[in-house]
Motif scaffolding. Structure first.
Motif, short mmCIF file in Angstrom:
data_model
loop_
_atom_site.label_atom_id
_atom_site.label_comp_id
_atom_site.label_asym_id
_atom_site.label_seq_id
_atom_site.Cartn_x
_atom_site.Cartn_y
_atom_site.Cartn_z
N GLU A 44 3.52 4.73 2.76
CA GLU A 44 4.69 4.48 1.91
C GLU A 44 4.98 5.68 1.01
O GLU A 44 6.15 5.99 0.74
N GLY A 60 10.78 0.73 -0.60
CA GLY A 60 10.29 -0.60 -0.27
C GLY A 60 8.78 -0.60 -0.12
O GLY A 60 8.15 0.44 0.09
N THR A 61 8.17 -1.78 -0.22
CA THR A 61 6.71 -1.84 -0.17
C THR A 61 6.24 -3.21 0.28
O THR A 61 6.95 -4.22 0.12
N SER A 62 5.06 -3.24 0.84
CA SER A 62 4.40 -4.50 1.16
C SER A 62 3.21 -4.72 0.22
O SER A 62 2.42 -5.64 0.43
N GLN A 63 3.09 -3.86 -0.83
CA GLN A 63 1.98 -3.93 -1.77
C GLN A 63 2.43 -4.53 -3.10
O GLN A 63 3.59 -4.41 -3.49
N ASP A 64 1.50 -5.12 -3.80
CA ASP A 64 1.77 -5.58 -5.16
C ASP A 64 1.68 -4.43 -6.15
O ASP A 64 2.37 -4.42 -7.17
N GLY A 114 8.40 -0.29 -4.75
CA GLY A 114 7.66 0.76 -4.06
C GLY A 114 7.90 2.14 -4.64
O GLY A 114 8.43 2.32 -5.74
N THR A 150 -1.76 1.98 4.09
CA THR A 150 -0.40 1.52 3.78
C THR A 150 0.18 2.30 2.62
O THR A 150 1.35 2.72 2.66
N ASP A 151 -0.60 2.51 1.58
CA ASP A 151 -0.11 3.24 0.41
C ASP A 151 0.25 4.68 0.79
O ASP A 151 1.28 5.22 0.36
#
Length: 221
Positions: free
Chosen positions: A156, A137-141, A211, A152-153
């Motif tokens: 993850e 999962g991810t919160s990044q584009d 992600g 964040t990267d």
């Protein structure tokens, strides 16, 4: 004159002797009376006790019956407790056996899908590729590709590395985390904290919208 005095003396002695004899007789009678009274009293008491016991045999029988019933009830309670404990233990054992069986089946399913290769190259004891690995999962584009610790990267990527190696990021020593030939590819070398002799090299890949996910895990020699 002397004869009269002697006569009076003899009479006096006779009176004293009679008095002594009378007193001795009275004392003897008293002794016999008291002794007889004590003997008869003890005999009557013994007879009364024997008669009481004989007239009330049910009392002793009732006490015996009550004691026997109490022991029997206690034995039944103990038996019921033992049976209940045995049933509970049997249920726990059955449940534990079912849980272990379910865990084994899940593990077997995962292992059946995984491809494991022994000594694929120098320095690698085992290489594993498992199709069941999923994205974390991810919160990044898109991946930042900066490899900045604490970003964040970065966090993850460590989650994906932990997914493949089986080491929680909170219990992970990161020896290296960097590019593996492209923006969407990275590789990390990690080990459990306090166990630097066990190292894993984990290759991860980026999946758009999902992600990072593990791709290849090598257990290093």
């Amino acid at each position: 004159m002397n004869n009269n005095r002697s006569s009076r003396h003899e009479n006096k002695e006779k009176k004293v002797n009679r008095l002594y004899n009378l007193l001795i007789a009275v004392v003897a009678v008293l002794i016999v009376f008291v002794g007889g009274t004590m003997i008869l009293g003890n005999k009557d008491k013994s007879d009364n006790q024997a008669e009481t016991t004989q007239n009330n045999p049910q009392t002793n029988d009732q006490k015996t019956d009550k004691t026997a019933k109490k022991d029997d009830d206690s034995s039944k309670d103990d038996q019921a407790t033992d049976d209940q404990a045995t049933d509970d233990q049997s249920s726990e054992d059955d449940q534990g056996s079912e849980d272990d069986q379910a865990t084994d089946e899940e593990s077997n399913d995962s292992d059946s899908q995984a491809e494991v290769e022994k000594n694929p190259e120098p320095g690698v004891a085992e290489r594993k590729v498992d199709p069941s690995w999923d994205s974390v999962g991810t919160s990044q584009d898109a991946p930042a590709a900066t490899y900045k610790k604490g970003s964040t990267d970065w966090n993850e990527m460590l989650k994906a590395v932990g997914e493949g190696s089986g080491i929680s990021p909170s219990n992970m020593t990161v020896w290296r985390l960097g590019n593996n030939g492209g923006v969407g590819k990275a590789v990390a070398t990690v080990s459990p904290k306090g166990n630097s002799s066990t190292k894993y090299r984990v290759q991860i890949e980026w999946v758009d919208g999902e992600g990072w996910k593990p791709a290849v895990v090598d257990k290093l020699q």
